[in-house]
Design a protein around this motif. Structure first.
Motif, mmCIF file in Angstrom:
data_model
loop_
_atom_site.group_PDB
_atom_site.id
_atom_site.type_symbol
_atom_site.label_atom_id
_atom_site.label_comp_id
_atom_site.label_asym_id
_atom_site.label_seq_id
_atom_site.Cartn_x
_atom_site.Cartn_y
_atom_site.Cartn_z
ATOM 1 N N SER A 176 1.783 9.181 -4.119
ATOM 2 C CA SER A 176 0.576 8.346 -4.129
ATOM 3 C C SER A 176 0.901 6.869 -3.928
ATOM 4 O O SER A 176 0.199 6.165 -3.201
ATOM 5 N N THR A 177 1.990 6.384 -4.568
ATOM 6 C CA THR A 177 2.334 4.968 -4.409
ATOM 7 C C THR A 177 2.888 4.667 -3.021
ATOM 8 O O THR A 177 2.766 3.541 -2.534
ATOM 9 N N ALA A 178 3.498 5.671 -2.387
ATOM 10 C CA ALA A 178 3.988 5.468 -1.018
ATOM 11 C C ALA A 178 2.829 5.396 -0.021
ATOM 12 O O ALA A 178 2.941 4.733 1.022
ATOM 13 N N CYS A 179 1.712 6.055 -0.352
ATOM 14 C CA CYS A 179 0.562 6.105 0.561
ATOM 15 C C CYS A 179 -0.400 4.935 0.370
ATOM 16 O O CYS A 179 -1.193 4.645 1.274
ATOM 17 N N GLU A 180 -0.365 4.277 -0.788
ATOM 18 C CA GLU A 180 -1.347 3.236 -1.063
ATOM 19 C C GLU A 180 -1.284 2.132 -0.024
ATOM 20 O O GLU A 180 -0.218 1.615 0.307
ATOM 21 N N GLY A 189 -0.902 4.165 4.150
ATOM 22 C CA GLY A 189 -1.187 5.457 4.753
ATOM 23 C C GLY A 189 -0.160 6.518 4.406
ATOM 24 O O GLY A 189 0.685 6.342 3.520
ATOM 25 N N GLU A 190 -0.212 7.638 5.121
ATOM 26 C CA GLU A 190 0.596 8.817 4.797
ATOM 27 C C GLU A 190 2.082 8.491 4.761
ATOM 28 O O GLU A 190 2.620 7.813 5.623
ATOM 29 N N ALA A 191 2.749 9.020 3.735
ATOM 30 C CA ALA A 191 4.173 8.762 3.564
ATOM 31 C C ALA A 191 4.998 9.620 4.520
ATOM 32 O O ALA A 191 4.564 10.677 4.984
ATOM 33 N N ASP A 192 6.196 9.161 4.812
ATOM 34 C CA ASP A 192 7.116 9.909 5.667
ATOM 35 C C ASP A 192 8.067 10.733 4.812
ATOM 36 O O ASP A 192 8.232 10.494 3.620
ATOM 37 N N GLY A 193 8.708 11.692 5.431
ATOM 38 C CA GLY A 193 9.778 12.423 4.772
ATOM 39 C C GLY A 193 9.342 13.664 4.020
ATOM 40 O O GLY A 193 8.187 14.104 4.082
ATOM 41 N N THR A 207 -5.226 11.492 0.709
ATOM 42 C CA THR A 207 -4.314 10.492 1.282
ATOM 43 C C THR A 207 -5.094 9.324 1.863
ATOM 44 O O THR A 207 -4.684 8.161 1.732
ATOM 45 N N GLN A 208 -6.214 9.601 2.504
ATOM 46 C CA GLN A 208 -7.065 8.532 3.020
ATOM 47 C C GLN A 208 -7.610 7.667 1.886
ATOM 48 O O GLN A 208 -7.746 6.448 2.033
ATOM 49 N N PHE A 209 -7.896 8.302 0.774
ATOM 50 C CA PHE A 209 -8.344 7.545 -0.403
ATOM 51 C C PHE A 209 -7.248 6.607 -0.877
ATOM 52 O O PHE A 209 -7.498 5.428 -1.157
ATOM 53 N N TYR A 210 -6.018 7.107 -0.964
ATOM 54 C CA TYR A 210 -4.896 6.257 -1.375
ATOM 55 C C TYR A 210 -4.707 5.082 -0.414
ATOM 56 O O TYR A 210 -4.412 3.966 -0.830
ATOM 57 N N PHE A 245 -8.040 2.720 -0.884
ATOM 58 C CA PHE A 245 -8.312 2.114 -2.193
ATOM 59 C C PHE A 245 -7.082 1.958 -3.082
ATOM 60 O O PHE A 245 -7.095 1.177 -4.020
ATOM 61 N N GLY A 246 -6.031 2.703 -2.793
ATOM 62 C CA GLY A 246 -4.852 2.648 -3.642
ATOM 63 C C GLY A 246 -4.897 3.708 -4.725
ATOM 64 O O GLY A 246 -5.717 4.620 -4.702
ATOM 65 N N VAL A 247 -4.002 3.557 -5.703
ATOM 66 C CA VAL A 247 -3.890 4.571 -6.745
ATOM 67 C C VAL A 247 -3.662 3.893 -8.089
ATOM 68 O O VAL A 247 -3.102 2.797 -8.171
#
Length: 429
Positions: free
Chosen positions: A79-83, A86-90, A168-171, A174-176
């Motif tokens: 969640s913190t990587a996406c905030e 966008g979508e996290a890698d890996g 993920t779009q929410f993160y 708006f963040g987490v």
């Protein structure tokens, strides 16, 4: 319901109700357990969900909003990587997809079947709950609506991939956690160190609400725009006469750039010793943080400014690129100066060193913006504009006559005095 198999969302706050509900879903027809005990546990879970929802002002399907509340608040590797970005890698994506499959099953579970099996009446209150006045003591209406809308969207997803895309779009938007759901914070010193606490009610002011000071506002916007855009920006000091809109301008900046990831942490000078701890908690987040210091000034005997100097510039640890300091003050040089600093050479051999020590804090603010008191004509213009916005029906001549009388006994010519006069007129209606 494989909650014990969660990998990323494994240590969530407020998850005891989830564990109890999953236990009921798995064991409700197990003859080993007393059915009355199971029913009692179900009602205990309903009570916990109702209480949490009332505190936060949540409504709708409370089972879904509870699950959404967990997802929106859990600050984990995914969640913190996406905030904001966008979508996290890996490989963290695979682990998150695994967990979202479990959450999707929880969203799709029919609680009514569980209630019917245990002959538990009234559980249906969770499926269509109305919050009445919609007020909670923790979330404001904007955040409450955001959680409820996300809960509906997640409940309507057709598969795990759509579920993952939605959260993920929410993160990203708006963040987490507390930094995603709130925009302003204060600091509390505890035995465990500095705690950053959300401020749930903030002033909804905008720069256009501040009449005049166009040059000052433009300078503030340009610096903040560069900051939130990832460019180089400076610490900023707003100084000048009392009641001229310095604090209002900074609050308005927060409202203007909140949706682009700007957050603000208010710190008082007695908390400067906690600044390093506060910065350590936010430096690796994807938000931009302004540490806000209102009415900043120091007397000769106060040494807290030394902590601030070290944080701004001068310590071994570099200040993170996602942190700036904005301060307001009625004093340009922040630290009280006396004639002794300039003329009494008997007090100290190196008087110039004393003066430079006191000026060095001011020099660490790369942008300084002056807010001067309005002239008589500017004050009258402010009164006229504020009266128009407030819908006050009064001829201009009478309005200004009363305003002139008001300012003579209420602090003189300033924007604050003008606003207080308008509030006085509104209170008489």
């Amino acid at each position: 319901m494989r909650v014990s198999e969660l990998m990323v969302y494994r240590h969530m706050d407020h998850d005891q109700v989830l564990k109890n509900m999953v236990f009921l879903m798995e064991e409700y027809d197990n003859d080993y357990y007393n059915r009355e005990d199971l029913k009692g546990l179900l009602y205990e879970c309903v009570n916990e969900i109702l209480e949490l929802s009332a505190r936060h002002g949540l409504e709708g399907n409370l089972w879904h909003t509870y699950l959404t509340f967990l997802l929106a608040n859990d600050e984990n590797a995914y969640s913190t990587a996406c905030e904001i970005v966008g979508e996290a890698d890996g490989s963290i994506n695979k682990a998150a997809s695994h967990d979202f499959r479990i959450f999707k099953e929880l969203f799709d579970y029919d609680l009514q079947n569980l209630a019917d099996s245990l002959s538990a009446d009234g559980v249906s209150v969770l499926t269509e709950y109305s919050a009445g006045n919609g007020r909670g003591s923790v979330f404001n209406q904007r955040i409450r609506d955001r959680i409820c809308e996300l809960a509906k969207a997640l409940a309507e997803t057709k598969d795990v991939e759509e579920f993952k895309t939605t959260i993920t779009q929410f993160y990203q938007e708006f963040g987490v956690g507390k930094f995603g759901l709130h925009k302003a914070f204060r600091v509390e010193h505890t035995e465990e160190g500095a705690q950053i606490i959300p401020i749930t009610k903030t002033a909804h002011v905008h720069l256009e609400d501040l009449v005049g000071y166009e040059t000052a506002k433009k300078k503030l916007v340009e610096n903040t725009e560069a900051f939130v855009s990832g460019k180089k920006a400076n610490n900023c000091l707003l100084f000048g006469d009392a009641g001229t809109g310095k604090s209002t301008s900074i609050k308005a900046i927060l409202n203007q750039y909140y949706d682009r990831g700007l957050r603000m942490i208010e710190v008082y000078k007695h908390q400067f010793q906690d600044l390093h701890d506060v910065i350590a908690q936010v430096k690796n987040r994807n938000y931009k943080f302004i540490i806000y210091m209102d009415d900043l000034s120091f007397e000769e005997f106060e040494i807290e400014y030394k902590y601030l100097k070290a944080v701004i510039e001068g310590g071994l640890e570099k200040k993170p690129d996602n942190v700036l300091i904005y301060a307001t003050s009625n004093r340009r040089h922040l630290i009280r100066e006396t004639f002794r600093d300039k003329s009494d050479r008997d007090e100290e051999l190196h008087t110039n060193d004393t003066v430079q020590e006191k000026l060095s804090l001011f020099a660490r603010f790369g942008v300084t913006i002056y807010f001067g008191g309005p002239s008589k004509k500017e004050f009258q213009n402010i009164v006229t504009m504020l009266a128009k916005k407030a819908g006050i029906q009064m001829c201009e001549e009478e309005l200004l006559l009363q305003a002139n009388k008001w300012e003579l006994s209420h602090g003189g010519l300033s924007g604050r005095t003008a606003q207080q006069f308008i509030d006085y007129l509104l209170g008489k209606e």
